[in-house]
Design a protein around this motif. Structure first.
Motif, PDB file in Angstrom:
ATOM      1  N   LYS A 114      -7.761 -20.777  30.690  1.00 32.60           N
ATOM      2  CA  LYS A 114      -7.381 -19.944  31.446  1.00 32.60           C
ATOM      3  C   LYS A 114      -6.186 -20.484  32.210  1.00 32.60           C
ATOM      4  N   GLU A 115      -6.686 -21.530  32.885  1.00 35.91           N
ATOM      5  CA  GLU A 115      -5.692 -22.257  33.984  1.00 35.91           C
ATOM      6  C   GLU A 115      -4.565 -22.800  33.313  1.00 35.91           C
ATOM      7  N   HIS A 136     -13.177 -15.433  25.869  1.00 36.38           N
ATOM      8  CA  HIS A 136     -11.815 -15.469  25.661  1.00 36.38           C
ATOM      9  C   HIS A 136     -11.432 -14.445  26.944  1.00 36.38           C
ATOM     10  N   TYR A 137     -10.188 -14.400  27.154  1.00 36.27           N
ATOM     11  CA  TYR A 137      -9.457 -13.569  27.884  1.00 36.27           C
ATOM     12  C   TYR A 137      -8.179 -12.991  27.488  1.00 36.27           C
ATOM     13  N   ASP A 138      -7.999 -11.789  27.515  1.00 38.50           N
ATOM     14  CA  ASP A 138      -6.469 -11.302  27.267  1.00 38.50           C
ATOM     15  C   ASP A 138      -5.673 -11.664  28.449  1.00 38.50           C
ATOM     16  N   MET A 139      -4.404 -12.186  28.260  1.00 37.63           N
ATOM     17  CA  MET A 139      -3.618 -12.439  29.108  1.00 37.63           C
ATOM     18  C   MET A 139      -2.155 -12.176  28.903  1.00 37.63           C
ATOM     19  N   GLU A 140      -1.549 -11.753  29.982  1.00 40.22           N
ATOM     20  CA  GLU A 140       0.051 -11.301  29.727  1.00 40.22           C
ATOM     21  C   GLU A 140       0.917 -12.149  30.688  1.00 40.22           C
ATOM     22  N   LEU A 141       1.970 -12.236  30.236  1.00 39.65           N
ATOM     23  CA  LEU A 141       3.103 -13.211  30.834  1.00 39.65           C
ATOM     24  C   LEU A 141       3.608 -12.373  31.873  1.00 39.65           C
ATOM     25  N   GLU A 142       3.717 -12.486  33.280  1.00 38.99           N
ATOM     26  CA  GLU A 142       4.242 -11.909  34.204  1.00 38.99           C
ATOM     27  C   GLU A 142       5.585 -11.908  34.061  1.00 38.99           C
TER      28      GLU A 142
END
Length: 150
Positions: A114-115, A136-142
């Motif tokens: 995550k980091e 898991h995490y779903d992540m989005e690019l800012e």
């Protein structure tokens, strides 16, 4: 040396090397029994870093649900801590910025990374969930972070 290849551009040897590394990491190393080869390979761009014929880093970039996704991100265990993962994400994001400048970018990140992904401007957009017993995490690019960091 970095290569960007569509499925049709991959030789049988290329694809064998990719699938061998993905299976080694995502099936054997992580102890997950799942269908590693899927139809996404057919329309993804395969980003490969090789040195002396050996894969040092790999990811696939593809469009799904009108968003660009980076998946199957890997660095073989013997090459971790050499900076290949950071370089891989930088190259993948530069590619997306060039080819799909207005697209949203998402990843499915293992919780322990995550980091790492946050350092590139990704933010968590889901609760922690488990896929094959791995957090898991779903992540989005800012959007304002689309400028790739070193």
């Amino acid at each position: 040396m970095w290569q960007f290849k569509q499925f049709e551009e991959l030789s049988a040897k290329d694809y064998h090397q990719i699938v061998k590394e993905r299976t080694k990491i995502f099936v054997v190393e992580q102890g997950c029994a799942y269908q590693e080869i899927d139809d996404i390979d057919l329309h993804a761009v395969h980003l490969i870093k090789r040195q002396k014929g050996i894969i040092k880093a790999y990811a696939r970039i593809y469009k799904e649900d009108k968003k660009m996704r980076i998946g199957r991100v890997l660095v073989p265990s013997e090459f971790r801590s050499e900076g290949h993962g950071r370089e891989l994400l930088k190259v993948a994001l530069e590619y997306i910025k060039c080819k799909h400048p207005k697209a949203e970018v998402e990843i499915q990140a293992e919780a322990y990374l995550k980091e790492f992904y946050e350092s590139f401007g990704f933010k968590v957009i889901s609760d922690l969930y488990y896929d094959e017993e791995i957090g898991h995490y779903d992540m989005e690019l800012e959007k304002e972070e689309i400028i790739v960091q070193s």
